[in-house]
Every structure is written in structure tokens, then in C-alpha cells.
Design a protein around this motif. Sequence first.
Motif, short mmCIF file in Angstrom:
data_model
loop_
_atom_site.label_atom_id
_atom_site.label_comp_id
_atom_site.label_asym_id
_atom_site.label_seq_id
_atom_site.Cartn_x
_atom_site.Cartn_y
_atom_site.Cartn_z
N LYS A 42 -4.26 8.31 5.94
CA LYS A 42 -4.62 8.94 4.66
C LYS A 42 -4.54 7.95 3.51
N VAL A 43 -3.45 7.20 3.45
CA VAL A 43 -3.30 6.23 2.37
C VAL A 43 -4.39 5.15 2.46
N GLY A 44 -4.63 4.63 3.66
CA GLY A 44 -5.63 3.59 3.82
C GLY A 44 -7.03 4.05 3.47
N HIS A 45 -7.40 5.25 3.88
CA HIS A 45 -8.75 5.74 3.61
C HIS A 45 -8.93 6.13 2.15
N ARG A 46 -7.89 6.60 1.51
CA ARG A 46 -8.01 6.88 0.08
C ARG A 46 -8.14 5.60 -0.73
N LEU A 47 -7.43 4.56 -0.33
CA LEU A 47 -7.59 3.27 -0.99
C LEU A 47 -9.02 2.76 -0.82
N ALA A 97 0.81 -1.21 0.00
CA ALA A 97 0.00 0.00 0.00
C ALA A 97 0.84 1.27 0.00
N TRP A 98 2.14 1.12 0.25
CA TRP A 98 2.99 2.30 0.46
C TRP A 98 3.93 2.56 -0.69
N GLY A 99 3.66 1.97 -1.84
CA GLY A 99 4.57 2.08 -2.97
C GLY A 99 4.82 3.50 -3.44
N ASP A 100 3.86 4.40 -3.21
CA ASP A 100 4.02 5.78 -3.68
C ASP A 100 4.80 6.65 -2.70
N ASP A 137 12.91 5.66 0.00
CA ASP A 137 12.79 4.33 0.61
C ASP A 137 12.77 4.39 2.14
N ALA A 138 13.57 5.28 2.72
CA ALA A 138 13.62 5.37 4.19
C ALA A 138 12.27 5.78 4.76
N ALA A 139 11.59 6.71 4.09
CA ALA A 139 10.28 7.15 4.56
C ALA A 139 9.28 6.01 4.48
N ARG A 140 9.35 5.22 3.42
CA ARG A 140 8.45 4.07 3.26
C ARG A 140 8.74 3.02 4.33
#
Length: 209
Positions: free
Chosen positions: A70-75, A10-13, A17-20
Motif C-alpha cells: 500500500k505504501v509503495g503503490h501510493r508513493l 518510505a515508512w516514516g508515517d 517505532d516497533a511497527a515501523r
Amino acid sequence: MTAEAATGEAWGDITPDAARRLVVAAVQAFAERGYHATTTRDIAGRAGMSPAALYIHYKTKEELLYQISKVGHRLSLDMLAGARDAEGGPTERLAVAVRAFVRWHAEHHTTGRVVQYELGALAPEHYAEIVALRRQSEDAIRAIIKEGVTAGEFDVPDVSGTTLAVLSLCIDVARWFNPEGRRTPDEVGALYADLVLRMVRTQQEPAQG
């Protein structure tokens, strides 16, 4: 770290890399310990980084939670709005929405627990943004159910209440799903889609003998 968290699907964007890596580590830590019991040192350690390195990418622990939410709810919104806008009747589209939403919460149960159950820890402005996304997701399901009622496919006296019941049923999968259990995410998705349709569909008159 679980296979789910390690994939970081889910975090590909999120870059660099360190932030991911920090987001993936935060998901696992928040799911295991809860947001308030997790420290930035816990997160950095899981990511193989120093606490000081974390602050290069995220100013606070809350900012990490916000990113995850944010990422989870947008998905979720993309998934449910896509089902709402797809071709087919209300019955078919509601089944598609529930099957996909449940399957995601089963496949990504660790992420789902954080996304759905740690909202109260968000800062007020972040909380308001995430709640707005949740309302849009509710609107997508509500629209399908309302269409079904209008078309005579669903018998639902309280569309808003039923919408919340459907979403709650789907979301709760993240709390109990066990990847080593006897049902796969696809099987759970199919089961829940059938249960929801049984809940909303107009009852058919028994055949006359």
C-alpha cells in the motif's frame, strides 16, 4: 540489513517505532527469501523482537505485505500523478515521470522488488485495492502519452500497450539494479527517460542537403 532498508525512508508515517521496524525487517526478508519462504520468526528476529511481539502490531504476515504494498503503490501514484498534472508539454512531463519512477526503483530496489513482484500473495480484498492503485498509476502515464499523441509530439499507434511497456521498463529496474554498479540511480533515470522518449516521439524528417 541494507542501507536502503535501514533508513526506512518510505515508512516514516508508520507508528509506533516497533511497527515501523517490523515493516523494514519484512521488506528485507521478503526481498531476500520471497514472501512464501519467509516466516514471522524471520521477520521478528530481524527487527530484534520476539514472534509474539510481532502479532501485537500485525495479525498476519500477509498484513505486513499489504502495508508494504500500500505504501509503495501510493508513493508511485503520487509520483506519476504529480508528473501528469505538472506544467509543461507531454514530452517534458513524460520524461519527468520516467526519470522519477526509475530513480525510485533504483534507490529503493529492495522495497521495489517486494512491492512489484509479491502481489500474488495478497489476500483477495487487499489485492483488489492494490490493483486499483496500479490502474490509477497506469492512467496517469496513459494520459500523458495520449496528450502527446493529440499534440503531435508522440507517434504511438497503441497508447495502452505503450503505457504498459513504459511502466514495465521502469519497474524492472528494481529487479536488476546494483548499488555497487557503475551507474547511479540518477544516471539510470536519465537513461531510461531518454529511451522512452525515443520510443514514443514522432520521428523527425532528415534535413535536406
